[in-house]
Design a protein around this motif. Structure first.
Motif, PDB file in Angstrom:
ATOM      1  N   PRO A 199      48.531   1.087 -32.636  1.00 12.94           N
ATOM      2  CA  PRO A 199      47.220   0.496 -32.363  1.00 12.94           C
ATOM      3  C   PRO A 199      46.445   1.315 -31.342  1.00 12.94           C
ATOM      4  N   LEU A 200      45.126   1.313 -31.444  1.00 13.78           N
ATOM      5  CA  LEU A 200      44.277   2.040 -30.506  1.00 13.78           C
ATOM      6  C   LEU A 200      43.572   1.054 -29.575  1.00 13.78           C
ATOM      7  N   PRO A 201      43.447   1.407 -28.298  1.00 16.10           N
ATOM      8  CA  PRO A 201      42.615   0.574 -27.415  1.00 16.10           C
ATOM      9  C   PRO A 201      41.198   0.479 -27.986  1.00 16.10           C
ATOM     10  N   ASP A 202      40.611  -0.694 -27.924  1.00 13.18           N
ATOM     11  CA  ASP A 202      39.305  -0.909 -28.551  1.00 13.18           C
ATOM     12  C   ASP A 202      38.147  -0.733 -27.585  1.00 13.18           C
ATOM     13  N   GLN A 203      38.408  -0.110 -26.436  1.00 18.65           N
ATOM     14  CA  GLN A 203      37.355   0.112 -25.447  1.00 18.65           C
ATOM     15  C   GLN A 203      37.749   1.308 -24.587  1.00 18.65           C
ATOM     16  N   PRO A 204      36.795   1.881 -23.824  1.00 20.25           N
ATOM     17  CA  PRO A 204      37.151   2.974 -22.915  1.00 20.25           C
ATOM     18  C   PRO A 204      38.238   2.519 -21.932  1.00 20.25           C
ATOM     19  N   MET A 205      39.113   3.456 -21.568  1.00 16.70           N
ATOM     20  CA  MET A 205      40.229   3.177 -20.674  1.00 16.70           C
ATOM     21  C   MET A 205      40.181   4.115 -19.471  1.00 16.70           C
ATOM     22  N   ARG A 206      40.864   3.727 -18.397  1.00 17.19           N
ATOM     23  CA  ARG A 206      40.983   4.563 -17.207  1.00 17.19           C
ATOM     24  C   ARG A 206      42.380   5.185 -17.182  1.00 17.19           C
ATOM     25  N   LEU A 207      42.437   6.522 -17.240  1.00 17.32           N
ATOM     26  CA  LEU A 207      43.688   7.263 -17.145  1.00 17.32           C
ATOM     27  C   LEU A 207      43.805   7.825 -15.739  1.00 17.32           C
ATOM     28  N   THR A 208      44.935   7.583 -15.081  1.00 18.86           N
ATOM     29  CA  THR A 208      45.149   8.054 -13.709  1.00 18.86           C
ATOM     30  C   THR A 208      46.386   8.931 -13.652  1.00 18.86           C
ATOM     31  N   ARG A 209      46.268  10.040 -12.957  1.00 19.23           N
ATOM     32  CA  ARG A 209      47.405  10.932 -12.710  1.00 19.23           C
ATOM     33  C   ARG A 209      47.497  11.195 -11.210  1.00 19.23           C
ATOM     34  N   ARG A 210      48.644  10.903 -10.632  1.00 17.34           N
ATOM     35  CA  ARG A 210      48.900  11.149  -9.210  1.00 17.34           C
ATOM     36  C   ARG A 210      50.033  12.164  -9.113  1.00 17.34           C
ATOM     37  N   LEU A 211      49.727  13.325  -8.557  1.00 13.06           N
ATOM     38  CA  LEU A 211      50.712  14.396  -8.396  1.00 13.06           C
ATOM     39  C   LEU A 211      51.067  14.529  -6.927  1.00 13.06           C
ATOM     40  N   ILE A 212      52.354  14.443  -6.607  1.00 12.10           N
ATOM     41  CA  ILE A 212      52.842  14.539  -5.233  1.00 12.10           C
ATOM     42  C   ILE A 212      53.794  15.718  -5.160  1.00 12.10           C
ATOM     43  N   ARG A 213      53.427  16.754  -4.425  1.00 11.51           N
ATOM     44  CA  ARG A 213      54.276  17.935  -4.271  1.00 11.51           C
ATOM     45  C   ARG A 213      54.842  17.945  -2.853  1.00 11.51           C
ATOM     46  N   GLY A 214      56.166  17.901  -2.758  1.00 11.23           N
ATOM     47  CA  GLY A 214      56.804  17.959  -1.453  1.00 11.23           C
ATOM     48  C   GLY A 214      56.702  19.339  -0.834  1.00 11.23           C
ATOM     49  N   LEU A 215      56.387  19.379   0.463  1.00  9.15           N
ATOM     50  CA  LEU A 215      56.285  20.635   1.202  1.00  9.15           C
ATOM     51  C   LEU A 215      57.378  20.683   2.263  1.00  9.15           C
ATOM     52  N   SER A 216      57.663  21.872   2.740  1.00 10.94           N
ATOM     53  CA  SER A 216      58.629  21.986   3.820  1.00 10.94           C
ATOM     54  C   SER A 216      58.088  21.289   5.054  1.00 10.94           C
ATOM     55  N   GLY A 217      58.984  20.744   5.872  1.00  8.03           N
ATOM     56  CA  GLY A 217      58.576  20.014   7.055  1.00  8.03           C
ATOM     57  C   GLY A 217      58.287  18.555   6.780  1.00  8.03           C
ATOM     58  N   GLY A 218      58.515  18.109   5.524  1.00  8.37           N
ATOM     59  CA  GLY A 218      58.334  16.706   5.199  1.00  8.37           C
ATOM     60  C   GLY A 218      56.921  16.308   4.806  1.00  8.37           C
ATOM     61  N   SER A 219      55.996  17.264   4.746  1.00 10.32           N
ATOM     62  CA  SER A 219      54.634  16.950   4.342  1.00 10.32           C
ATOM     63  C   SER A 219      54.509  16.947   2.816  1.00 10.32           C
ATOM     64  N   ASN A 220      53.397  16.398   2.320  1.00 10.92           N
ATOM     65  CA  ASN A 220      53.137  16.352   0.886  1.00 10.92           C
ATOM     66  C   ASN A 220      51.733  16.850   0.575  1.00 10.92           C
ATOM     67  N   LEU A 221      51.604  17.422  -0.593  1.00 12.82           N
ATOM     68  CA  LEU A 221      50.306  17.722  -1.179  1.00 12.82           C
ATOM     69  C   LEU A 221      50.095  16.680  -2.273  1.00 12.82           C
ATOM     70  N   ILE A 222      49.024  15.880  -2.188  1.00 14.12           N
ATOM     71  CA  ILE A 222      48.787  14.800  -3.130  1.00 14.12           C
ATOM     72  C   ILE A 222      47.432  14.998  -3.795  1.00 14.12           C
ATOM     73  N   VAL A 223      47.440  15.008  -5.117  1.00 14.38           N
ATOM     74  CA  VAL A 223      46.200  15.116  -5.890  1.00 14.38           C
ATOM     75  C   VAL A 223      46.172  13.958  -6.881  1.00 14.38           C
ATOM     76  N   GLU A 224      45.175  13.103  -6.778  1.00 13.28           N
ATOM     77  CA  GLU A 224      45.032  11.975  -7.700  1.00 13.28           C
ATOM     78  C   GLU A 224      43.698  12.081  -8.423  1.00 13.28           C
ATOM     79  N   ARG A 225      43.771  12.041  -9.747  1.00 16.06           N
ATOM     80  CA  ARG A 225      42.569  12.136 -10.569  1.00 16.06           C
ATOM     81  C   ARG A 225      42.475  10.944 -11.505  1.00 16.06           C
ATOM     82  N   GLU A 226      41.231  10.556 -11.820  1.00 13.56           N
ATOM     83  CA  GLU A 226      40.978   9.496 -12.785  1.00 13.56           C
ATOM     84  C   GLU A 226      39.992   9.988 -13.837  1.00 13.56           C
ATOM     85  N   TRP A 227      40.251   9.590 -15.084  1.00  8.88           N
ATOM     86  CA  TRP A 227      39.352   9.909 -16.189  1.00  8.88           C
ATOM     87  C   TRP A 227      39.014   8.637 -16.955  1.00  8.88           C
ATOM     88  N   GLN A 228      37.811   8.582 -17.473  1.00 12.97           N
ATOM     89  CA  GLN A 228      37.482   7.566 -18.463  1.00 12.97           C
ATOM     90  C   GLN A 228      37.718   8.189 -19.827  1.00 12.97           C
TER      91      GLN A 228
END
Length: 241
Positions: free
Chosen positions: A35-64
């Motif tokens: 089945p297909l969604p019958d309306q526009p949807m929100r797609l979210t991607r959250r990318l978390i990259r661990g860095l040395s020293g315990g820090s993170n690089l976080i990129v979150e994007r949303e698409w319709q």
């Protein structure tokens, strides 16, 4: 031969490649198996990259995004509607580049009529995230004594972790219609000094009950050398707007 049998035979003969064929005009648009969604949807991607020293690089994007039936399966069109980038201050300049990057070439995404990804536009340009990670490694690890065994292990771990990031440049084939088959893969990695590291990949996903399309999916990549480990995660979700 029935229409149903002909469709199965055609799909078996052409497989995933059929979705990318142009000029298919010999039959009308068929209804997808899923089945297909019958309306526009929100797609979210959250990318978390661990860095040395315990820090993170976080990129979150949303698409319709919008699902539509095609002659050979399903097409997903869309446009980015939001982006958040969170980084250590030392790589803020690269973070600003990431915030301004266009993802227009992400679409269209083409699925088979069973819901598996066949082809997709170019989503992540190979160096965008890795450049930020490399810069962070230089900031957090430049003071290590390169002659010590521990410093060498840190460098190996950083290199291994960067290589593992390539896994996020490809979609899980069942991303939009999860099969519900969680996986875990562990692979040893032989290092230049003769020691052995480890690469672990896990993937979990779930679909919206009774509808079948994506609710939540997550990939985790862990790299280990001895007691040292680094993790990155990619989290996807799909919801009504």
């Amino acid at each position: 031969m029935s229409l149903f049998t002909r469709r199965l035979a055609l799909r078996s003969a052409l497989g995933v490649a059929a979705i990318g064929m142009a000029g298919v005009t010999s039959r009308a648009i068929a209804q997808p198996i899923v089945p297909l969604p019958d309306q526009p949807m929100r797609l979210t991607r959250r990318l978390i990259r661990g860095l040395s020293g315990g820090s993170n690089l976080i990129v979150e994007r949303e698409w319709q995004i919008l699902f539509s039936a095609t002659e050979t399966g399903i097409s997903i069109s869309g446009n980015q509607i939001g982006v958040i980038v969170d980084t250590p201050p030392a790589i803020e300049q690269l973070a600003q580049i990431e915030r301004q990057r266009s993802t227009a070439d992400f679409f269209p995404i083409l699925l088979t009529d069973a819901g598996e990804i066949a082809t997709a536009g170019r989503f992540t340009r190979e160096q965008d995230v890795d450049l930020a990670v490399s810069a962070a490694e230089d900031v957090f690890a430049h003071s290590a004594n390169a002659n010590s065994e521990n410093a060498q292990r840190v460098q190996y771990l950083a290199q291994l972790h960067r290589v593992s990031g390539s896994i996020f440049q490809q979609f899980p084939p069942d991303l939009f219609y999860p099969r519900g088959q969680d996986t875990r893969t562990v692979r040893p990695v032989e290092l230049p000094d003769g020691s052995v590291g480890e690469f672990e990949l896990t993937y979990t996903s779930r679909a919206v009950p009774e509808l079948g399309w994506l609710e939540h999916a997550q990939r985790d990549v862990i790299t280990r050398i001895g007691y040292n480990a680094r993790q990155s995660s990619e989290i996807w979700s799909l919801a009504r707007i």
